[in-house]
Design a protein around this motif. Structure first.
Motif, PDB file in Angstrom:
ATOM      1  N   ASP A 190      20.099  33.910  38.601  1.00  0.00           N
ATOM      2  CA  ASP A 190      20.610  35.373  39.375  1.00  0.00           C
ATOM      3  C   ASP A 190      20.515  34.847  40.403  1.00  0.00           C
ATOM      4  O   ASP A 190      19.189  34.382  40.944  1.00  0.00           O
ATOM      5  CB  ASP A 190      20.115  36.679  38.761  1.00  0.00           C
ATOM      6  N   PRO A 191      21.607  35.017  41.146  1.00  0.00           N
ATOM      7  CA  PRO A 191      21.168  34.644  43.332  1.00  0.00           C
ATOM      8  C   PRO A 191      20.181  35.620  43.531  1.00  0.00           C
ATOM      9  O   PRO A 191      19.897  34.986  44.882  1.00  0.00           O
ATOM     10  CB  PRO A 191      22.870  35.154  43.561  1.00  0.00           C
ATOM     11  N   GLU A 192      19.506  36.905  42.500  1.00  0.00           N
ATOM     12  CA  GLU A 192      19.022  37.393  43.478  1.00  0.00           C
ATOM     13  C   GLU A 192      17.683  37.241  42.916  1.00  0.00           C
ATOM     14  O   GLU A 192      17.152  37.928  43.541  1.00  0.00           O
ATOM     15  CB  GLU A 192      19.590  39.007  43.582  1.00  0.00           C
ATOM     16  N   SER A 221      16.546  31.742  40.929  1.00  0.00           N
ATOM     17  CA  SER A 221      17.404  31.425  41.615  1.00  0.00           C
ATOM     18  C   SER A 221      17.779  30.400  41.737  1.00  0.00           C
ATOM     19  O   SER A 221      16.466  29.854  42.016  1.00  0.00           O
ATOM     20  CB  SER A 221      18.107  32.414  42.772  1.00  0.00           C
TER      21      SER A 221
END
Length: 264
Positions: free
Chosen positions: A186-188, A225
């Motif tokens: 996940d990008p976060e 990420s």
């Protein structure tokens, strides 16, 4: 082969192709890999037997005799009639999909010594096949998909070059996943380079368009990420899986450690 022999092979092909557990192996490399990993292959056809056996001599001498036993030559027009499209190597085979119970047992067996790749509702069969090929190459335990795409669809098997037989590939409901820490890309998330990935992890990747579902994201043991330059929106799904598996298994070999033998 005689005309009668070719006719018998064509009839056998038609009967086998309609079986619910049948798998089309499209092209020489799919046939080669499936044989190396003990696929149950029922028949194989080509419009140029000599050319296929020459490929086997050059690229797969370990399974050359088995290919020769399986292979029946048919007329080019017959090959075009039997196949959705003719592979450039002019060979195809029909195999049996491994039993679902066997695949689930492999995925759920503990302790697990290599991660499982989980593709959450993928939308591109070519990407699914590419991920299977990566999982096989890295020695991952298997590839699970959720959603409505069949990971054993002929387009996925073609993209996977027959390596579905080298790892456990199955479609599951999110409620039926095997145990292990759920690591969601996940990008976060935390930078993956700061985290050691456990061997028993489920590595979760979202769909090409929508990412990981909120339900799976909420169940994550940890969000991770991949490093990415600002203003670059995303990586291709197979690229993301490759980067993650390399991070898991990419420790340099110690001096004197023999490398894994390669096949053509």
């Amino acid at each position: 082969m005689s005309e009668n022999g070719a006719a018998t092979a064509v009839q056998h092909w038609r009967e086998t192709a309609t079986a619910p557990d049948g798998v089309l192996l499209d092209g020489f490399h799919a046939l080669k890999h499936a044989l190396r990993f003990q696929a149950d292959i029922r028949c194989a056809i080509t419009s140029d037997r000599a050319a296929v056996l020459a490929l086997a001599d050059a690229l797969a001498p370990d399974v050359r005799e088995r290919i020769a036993e399986l292979l029946t030559e048919v007329a080019p027009e017959t090959l075009r009639e039997l196949l959705p499209r003719v592979h450039p190597t002019r060979v195809a085979a029909l195999a049996v999909r491994p039993g679902r119970r066997d695949r689930l047992d492999l995925l759920s067996a503990r302790p697990r010594h290599a991660p499982v790749v989980l593709l959450d509702n993928p939308r591109n069969l070519g990407n699914v096949g590419a991920v299977v090929r990566l999982a096989a190459g890295f020695g991952a335990t298997g590839v699970i998909t959720t959603g409505d795409l069949d990971p054993w669809h002929p387009n996925a098997v073609r993209a996977g070059a027959g390596l579905h037989y080298a790892t456990a590939v199955a479609r599951l409901d999110p409620d039926d996943l095997p145990g292990g820490p759920l690591l969601v890309l996940d990008p976060e998330g935390d930078d993956i380079r700061t985290v050691a990935l456990p061997d028993d992890a489920l590595l979760v990747f979202g769909s090409e368009r929508h990412g990981v579902s909120p339900e799976l994201r909420a169940r994550a043991t940890r969000l991770l990420s991949l490093p990415m330059r600002p203003q670059v929106s995303s990586y291709n799904l197979a690229t993301s899986v490759a980067m993650t598996l390399f991070h898991w298994g990419g420790t340099p070999l110690a001096p004197g450690t023999p490398e894994t033998p390669e096949h053509g």
